[in-house]
Design an enzyme around this catalytic site. Structure first.
Site, short mmCIF file in Angstrom:
data_model
loop_
_atom_site.label_atom_id
_atom_site.label_comp_id
_atom_site.label_asym_id
_atom_site.label_seq_id
_atom_site.Cartn_x
_atom_site.Cartn_y
_atom_site.Cartn_z
N CYS A 38 73.84 -26.72 63.90
CA CYS A 38 75.15 -27.36 63.94
C CYS A 38 76.16 -26.88 62.90
CB CYS A 38 74.99 -28.87 63.85
SG CYS A 38 74.06 -29.45 62.43
N ASP A 217 77.35 -28.11 70.63
CA ASP A 217 77.30 -27.27 69.41
C ASP A 217 76.38 -26.06 69.56
OD1 ASP A 217 78.92 -28.93 68.02
OD2 ASP A 217 77.43 -29.59 66.57
#
Length: 554
Positions: A38, A217
């Site tokens: 992320c 993501d």
């Protein structure tokens, strides 16, 4: 999450909202993130610059569990780098984010008008103001799949474990099937959350003039997906839903734009300043290569905002759309406490991975990931000597220096073609692409992290943004910080900060809950009036506040 949606031909997915959304959208089948985890991925998305180009590539910069590591620190991007919502704010958009940031360089207060668990386009003071709103849906995050996740406690599985198509690189055991079934259950919950947000857009009468992005993501939050440069870690869903009745000068006033999706994705709306008609693309499918480095320039172009020349992606749709590239690129560096360095290039068919630290195992010591039931099952079978065949590949204690896969014939990337003479030309072509890309962007992964930190934080100390000066625009004196100033007539003032690249905010409100506006140019001051200013250079400490009271000259 990876593209586990009915719209992407996953028969096990229970995603009616997003399947309907896909029929109203441009659906991209070859979209890839720049990092399989992320924070580095989000650093690239929010700046439009590869995380490896701005020193935000290690996961994560705030790691502090091992005292011998050189951090914690915040990355300090080049002075000209900004988060793209700041450009939208400059152009008059209301920006909100609920609520994940995780950008590696801190959370500059100048990016968002509204940031937090209740942030919403509905909070903008003027309902006609165009907006860019992000909603981060975290139910599909890796942590929500772990057996100990509070969100799953006592909640029975709905997905039939017997129907799971277990990837060949996993051992096919009941524990593996259960974790994958939990992943599908979480995706179904996320689909419902997307439906709630879309309904709010409908209820507000904004659906017809709002562009909606749905994206993720990075790939699935399970081992050998998250943190890996295979398609399981980088290949993600991306859909863009155009407004219902066009998006141009002859249509109704545009009011919104944004993004939505699973863990740390977004959703919302943005108004266009120019003629952009995407209505004819509804229900279309694009197989062109897309990198998430393209999101920032695409949003700015659709909003009618000038695209800074340092952005490293391209515009995907609209009049400024650019042709797709031959390759998209990915990078993996330190993951939590363990160093690594991998780079990848992906074209329409082949995936090339360069392992700079080939002596390392694939399944390194990542404490957070060890909470996964799949990870524990893998470790158990390895220790018992019961792993064999494809399921044993990821438990190898070292890696080849180069990997090459035919993603059409080998969608799970199991058979390494790097040593096969028949693929020599492809190997050399893609090896060159990675080297050229790293050279072009100035890949900071080639710098020892401690040395890189020394450049960013000299002596290991976080730099501090200089305190602003508030000065009359017509002044011919050197700037000085004053507590008060008497003026005889309306006066324009400027806010000056000596720190190169600093973003500046100001307010005329008192108190800790004051709303800070983004400074974009001279401010007209009338007495009596109080003006407060502060500044932030990304990665630096926020400046001290300057406060000046303007009074009427007797």
């Amino acid at each position: 999450m990876s593209p586990h949606l009915g719209a992407y031909s996953d028969a096990l997915a229970r995603t009616p909202v997003l399947d309907r959304f896909a029929r109203e959208s441009i659906r991209y089948t070859n979209a890839f993130t720049t990092a399989p985890v992320c924070a580095p991925s989000r650093a690239a998305i929010i700046t439009g610059m590869y995380q490896t180009a701005i020193g935000a590539h290690h996961m994560r910069t705030t790691e502090d569990r091992v005292p011998e590591l050189p951090g914690p620190y915040l990355a300090v991007p080049p002075f000209y780098v900004k988060a793209f919502p700041e450009y939208l704010r400059t152009a008059g958009y209301y920006t909100s984010n609920r609520a994940k940031t995780d950008y590696q360089f801190g959370v500059p207060f100048t990016i968002w008008d509204d940031l937090g668990r209740t942030a919403h386009w509905r909070h903008r003071p003027d309902p006609s103001q165009p907006f860019f709103s992000v909603f981060n849906l975290e139910v599909t995050h890796e942590s929500q799949i772990f057996p100990a996740s509070p969100a799953r406690k006592g909640k029975p599985l709905v997905t039939d474990r017997a129907k799971i198509d277990v990837p060949p690189y996993y051992p096919d055991t009941p524990a593996v099937r259960e974790e994958l079934a939990r992943m599908y259950d979480n995706i179904a919950d996320m689909d419902g959350q997307v439906g709630e947000i879309l309904k709010q857009l409908d209820d507000d009468g904004l659906a017809e003039n709002t562009i909606v992005f749905y994206w993720s993501d990075h790939g699935d939050g399970v081992p050998r997906a998250k943190r890996s440069l295979y398609d399981s870690g980088l290949h993600v869903p991306l859909m863009i839903r155009p407004p219902s009745q066009g998006f141009g000068e002859t249509g109704p006033p545009s009011q919104g734009f944004g993004e939505t999706g699973p863990p740390s994705r977004g959703f919302g709306g943005i108004g266009s300043r120019g003629a952009v008609d995407l209505a004819g693309l509804k229900g279309s499918v694009s197989d062109e290569l897309v990198s998430f480095i393209d999101l920032a320039p695409t949003v700015l172009a659709l909003a009618g905002v000038e695209i800074p020349t340092h952005l490293q992606g391209r515009v995907l749709v609209g009049p400024k759309a650019a042709p797709p590239p031959e390759f998209v690129f990915g990078a993996r560096d330190r993951m939590d406490i363990e160093y690594d360095m991998m780079r990848s290039a992906r074209d329409a068919r082949y995936l090339y991975v360069r392992n700079f630290a080939s002596e390392l195992p694939y399944a390194g010591h990542i404490i957070y990931r060890n909470q996964s039931a799949i990870m524990q099952e893998w470790f158990r079978l390895q220790a018992e000597g019961k792993l064999s065949g494809t399921a044993a590949l990821w438990m190898r204690t070292s890696r080849p220096a180069e990997e090459l896969f035919d993603t059409k014939e080998d969608p799970h990337q199991i058979r390494n073609l790097a040593e096969e003479p028949a693929h020599r030309a492809t190997l050399e072509r893609m090896r060159k692409a990675v080297v050229d890309w790293m050279t072009r962007i100035g890949d900071q992964g080639l710098i020892n992290e401690a040395e890189m930190i020394q450049r960013m934080w000299p002596g290991g100390v976080q730099p501090e943004t200089a305190q602003p000066y508030i000065v009359p625009r017509r002044s011919t004196d050197a700037p000085a910080r004053q507590d008060s100033m008497a003026i005889t007539a309306p006066t324009e003032v400027v806010i000056y900060v000596p720190t190169q690249g600093a973003s500046i905010g100001y307010t005329t409100e008192d108190g800790a809950t004051a709303k800070w506006r983004l400074y974009t140019g001279p401010i007209l001051v009338k007495s009596p009036m109080t003006l407060r200013a502060k500044a932030i250079r990304y990665g630096y400490k926020e400046s001290a506040e300057t406060r000046i009271v303007f009074t009427k000259h007797p």
